[in-house]
Write an enzyme that holds these catalytic residues in place. Structure first.
Site, short mmCIF file in Angstrom:
data_model
loop_
_atom_site.label_atom_id
_atom_site.label_comp_id
_atom_site.label_asym_id
_atom_site.label_seq_id
_atom_site.Cartn_x
_atom_site.Cartn_y
_atom_site.Cartn_z
N LYS A 179 -0.36 1.69 -8.10
CA LYS A 179 0.44 2.87 -8.42
C LYS A 179 1.61 2.94 -7.44
O LYS A 179 1.45 3.35 -6.30
CB LYS A 179 -0.38 4.15 -8.33
CG LYS A 179 0.32 5.29 -9.05
CD LYS A 179 -0.08 6.66 -8.57
CE LYS A 179 0.70 7.12 -7.39
NZ LYS A 179 2.16 7.19 -7.54
N GLY A 232 1.54 5.53 2.93
CA GLY A 232 2.27 6.75 2.63
C GLY A 232 2.12 7.75 3.76
O GLY A 232 1.89 7.38 4.92
N SER A 233 2.21 9.02 3.41
CA SER A 233 2.23 10.07 4.44
C SER A 233 0.83 10.36 4.99
O SER A 233 -0.19 10.09 4.33
CB SER A 233 2.82 11.34 3.84
OG SER A 233 1.99 11.76 2.77
N GLY A 237 -2.68 10.56 2.99
CA GLY A 237 -3.64 9.58 3.51
C GLY A 237 -4.97 10.22 3.87
O GLY A 237 -6.04 9.68 3.57
N GLU A 254 -2.24 3.21 5.78
CA GLU A 254 -1.05 2.87 6.57
C GLU A 254 -0.12 4.06 6.49
O GLU A 254 0.50 4.31 5.46
CB GLU A 254 -0.37 1.63 5.97
CG GLU A 254 -1.20 0.37 6.05
CD GLU A 254 -1.31 -0.19 7.45
OE1 GLU A 254 -0.62 0.31 8.36
OE2 GLU A 254 -2.10 -1.11 7.65
N GLU A 389 7.56 13.35 11.92
CA GLU A 389 8.29 12.18 11.43
C GLU A 389 9.48 12.65 10.60
O GLU A 389 9.31 13.44 9.67
CB GLU A 389 7.33 11.36 10.56
CG GLU A 389 7.92 10.09 10.03
CD GLU A 389 6.94 9.34 9.12
OE1 GLU A 389 6.25 10.00 8.32
OE2 GLU A 389 6.89 8.11 9.21
P1 NAD Z 1 3.56 10.01 0.02
O1 NAD Z 1 2.29 10.12 0.81
O2 NAD Z 1 4.18 11.23 -0.47
O3 NAD Z 1 3.32 9.07 -1.25
C1 NAD Z 1 2.78 7.77 -1.14
C2 NAD Z 1 2.12 7.43 -2.46
O4 NAD Z 1 0.99 8.29 -2.65
C3 NAD Z 1 3.00 7.61 -3.68
O5 NAD Z 1 2.73 6.57 -4.60
C4 NAD Z 1 2.53 8.96 -4.23
O6 NAD Z 1 2.76 9.10 -5.60
C5 NAD Z 1 1.04 8.88 -3.93
N1 NAD Z 1 0.34 10.17 -3.86
C6 NAD Z 1 0.86 11.38 -3.57
N2 NAD Z 1 -0.12 12.32 -3.61
C7 NAD Z 1 -1.27 11.68 -3.92
C8 NAD Z 1 -2.64 12.10 -4.09
N3 NAD Z 1 -3.00 13.37 -3.93
N4 NAD Z 1 -3.56 11.17 -4.40
C9 NAD Z 1 -3.21 9.87 -4.52
N5 NAD Z 1 -1.94 9.41 -4.38
C10 NAD Z 1 -0.98 10.30 -4.08
O7 NAD Z 1 4.55 9.13 0.94
P2 NAD Z 1 6.05 8.73 0.60
O8 NAD Z 1 6.89 9.95 0.76
O9 NAD Z 1 6.12 7.95 -0.67
O10 NAD Z 1 6.35 7.68 1.77
C11 NAD Z 1 6.76 8.06 3.03
C12 NAD Z 1 5.60 8.04 4.00
O11 NAD Z 1 4.98 6.76 3.98
C13 NAD Z 1 6.05 8.24 5.42
O12 NAD Z 1 5.17 9.12 6.07
C14 NAD Z 1 5.94 6.84 6.02
O13 NAD Z 1 5.76 6.83 7.40
C15 NAD Z 1 4.78 6.29 5.31
N6 NAD Z 1 4.81 4.83 5.35
C16 NAD Z 1 3.87 4.15 6.11
C17 NAD Z 1 3.92 2.75 6.20
C18 NAD Z 1 2.93 1.97 7.04
O14 NAD Z 1 2.77 0.77 6.82
N7 NAD Z 1 2.25 2.57 8.00
C19 NAD Z 1 4.90 2.07 5.51
C20 NAD Z 1 5.84 2.79 4.77
C21 NAD Z 1 5.76 4.18 4.69
#
Ligand code: NAD
Length: 494
Positions: A179, A232-233, A237, A254, A389
């Site tokens: 996804k 993601g965030s 997470g 991550e 962040e």
């Molecule tokens: P996000 O957490 O909003 O979304 C990430 C993914 O999770 C998306 O595909 C989103 O649709 C999905 N998602 C959202 N809510 C969900 C839920 N309740 N259940 C399951 N999936 C859900 O993050 P973002 O805004 O897309 O990305 C930015 C964040 O990602 C930043 O915090 C950044 O630091 C982090 N990030 C981490 C790494 C790493 O390797 N550590 C790499 C890149 C980005």
């Protein structure tokens, strides 16, 4: 098709492009100018469950998991080659969808090619052990794929971060439901089509696009999901970690970062300034491991800041597709507002702008989500702009007199993804690297990674690592087989 009509992208399930169950679609726009670029099918819960069902059947019935790995190695290598041939198409698609410069997008696609090559090399080397046990027994282990693995990816490196976990999962013989982020799903969908033509069997790689809460939740709460890889965030997470914990399935998380970059008095300041610029203005600062807190020895603070400022002011902002552009727009209008909000907070809390701090003046950029490269100093470490962040091109500057003070400032954060340090004294550098709370440390280098090196954080930056040989361990389980060979035959009586 009308030339002005945006391209159509559907979900990719069971080797086919299909619209979502409810027929819902979203229109995606170019972050550089707001123009429509694509219409994308949006999945709901039913589509997520359908993808799991198809993936689970493919796992049981296709030769993908049963083979000794040679088939997977060949197919992944072919996929790497085809992606390399199509690299420019993928890079342009990534730039138009996400906003990063074409140079950055080309780098991302080259990284994905290398990731696939690396995974291909591992696919036929997944081995067990034989273990000595007492008596007439023989004990061995086998590593088996898990089944259906779910991968949830963010928008900042859309294809790269998706394939970073998908490639080893496929190499290990799993079937995958991916996804991507709703804002940036195009390269993942195009990749699934390419994988199909390269010989990944139908149902082994599926891509569903849809709201995280509904589709992501449906995917990971279902018992057919046997592991989850999330990037993601922190907030999302944690939620995913809770579900994975309740279900007792393996997870890698991550998450975010607030990475420090330490510059010691003896550092090569020109190299350090270039590394600092890359570490905070690359990808317009939208990097999990963005080196967003500069901690510099007070004796070199002024000359270093002068270099970083000159470098920031020389960066050319513009649409990622334009030749000579160094920094593209942020991914969305909302993200640009969020970053500007943090800059305001920093200033209200006493921070002084060294450079940037606003949108660019150029009227040609007015419709895009641009924010100038920004450096802020004298900001209290208690400010939200330091603790949270920002995920944009904003660097905060602190200084120190004693190394202990530098370590204290560096570790004074809930995150622990990455830290950089610049010094000519390699002995001190190694000692210092050990004292930093971070999953990754770079000495005299900007944030830099390879498919063969582990990537992961500590504290709120996540759980587990991706990349490297150990990624295969995550995507397999160990089965121990103990064989009783029977009592030794008695010697015949003479
Ligand atoms: P996000 O957490 O909003 O979304 C990430 C993914 O999770 C998306 O595909 C989103 O649709 C999905 N998602 C959202 N809510 C969900 C839920 N309740 N259940 C399951 N999936 C859900 O993050 P973002 O805004 O897309 O990305 C930015 C964040 O990602 C930043 O915090 C950044 O630091 C982090 N990030 C981490 C790494 C790493 O390797 N550590 C790499 C890149 C980005």
């Amino acid at each position: 098709m009308n030339a002005a009509e945006p391209a159509r992208f559907d979900l990719f399930i069971g080797g086919q492009e299909i619209p979502g169950h409810d027929g819902e679609r979203a229109l995606l726009t170019d972050p550089a100018d707001g123009g429509a670029i694509a219409s994308v099918a949006i999945a709901g819960r039913d589509d997520a469950l359908h993808a799991l069902e198809v993936a689970e059947r493919a796992f049981r019935e296709s030769p993908w998991a049963q083979d000794d790995g040679a088939l997977r190695a060949r197919v992944l290598r072919r996929l790497a080659d085809r992606l390399e041939t199509e690299a420019e198409v993928f890079a342009r698609l990534e730039t138009s969808n996400m906003g990063k410069t074409l140079r950055e997008a080309r780098g991302d696609i080259a990284y994905v090619v290398r990731t696939l090559e690396y995974a291909s090399g591992l696919a036929d080397k997944i081995e067990g052990e034989t273990i000595p046990v007492p008596g007439p027994r023989f004990d061995y282990t086998v590593r088996e794929p898990l089944g259906v693995t779910v991968h949830i990816a963010p928008w900042n490196y859309p294809l790269l971060l998706a394939i970073r976990s998908v490639a080893p999962a496929l190499a290990a013989g799993n079937s995958v439901v991916l996804k991507p982020a709703s804002l940036t799903p195009l390269t993942a969908l195009a990749f699934a089509r390419l994988a199909h033509t390269a010989g990944v069997p139908p149902g082994i790689l599926n891509v569903v696009v849809g709201p995280g809460r509904e589709v992501g939740d449906a995917l990971i709460t279902d018992e057919r999901c046997r592991a989850v890889s999330f990037t993601g965030s922190v907030e999302v997470g944690r939620r995913i970690g809770e579900i994975a914990g309740r279900r007792a399935i393996p997870q890698t998380l991550e998450l975010g970062g607030k990475s420090p970059v330490l510059v010691l008095a003896d550092a090569d300041l020109d190299r350090a300034a270039r590394g600092i610029g890359f570490g905070i203005f690359g990808n317009a600062g939208q990097m999990c491991w963005a080196a967003s807190r500069l901690i510099v020895h007070e004796s070199v603070r002024a000359p270093l800041l002068q270099k970083v400022r000159a470098l920031a002011e020389a960066l050319r902002l513009g649409p990622g597709t334009e030749e000579g552009v160094d920094m593209g727009p942020l991914v969305s209008a909302e993200q640009a507002e969020r970053v500007l909000g943090y800059i305001n907070t920093a200033r209200k809390d006493g921070g002084k702008l060294v450079t940037g701090g606003a949108r660019p003046d150029d009227p040609k950029l007015a419709r895009g989500n641009f924010v100038r490269p920004t450096v802020v100093e004298e900001i209290p470490t208690t400010s939200r702009a330091v603790r949270e962040e920002i995920f944009g091109p904003v660097l905060s500057v602190f200084s120190f007199r004693e190394v202990d003070e530098a370590v204290r400032i560096a570790n004074d954060t809930r995150f622990g993804l990455f830290a950089a340090l610049w010094t000519r004294d390699l002995g001190s550098a190694h000692a210092l690297a050990r004292r930093l709370d971070a999953g990754m440390v770079a000495i005299n280098d900007p944030p830099n990674t390879y498919p063969q090196t582990p990537f992961g954080g500590v504290k709120d930056s996540g759980v587990g690592t991706e990349q490297g040989r150990r990624s295969i361990e995550f995507f397999t389980r160990t089965k121990n087989v103990l064989v009783n060979l029977g009592s030794p035959r008695k010697k015949p009586a003479s």
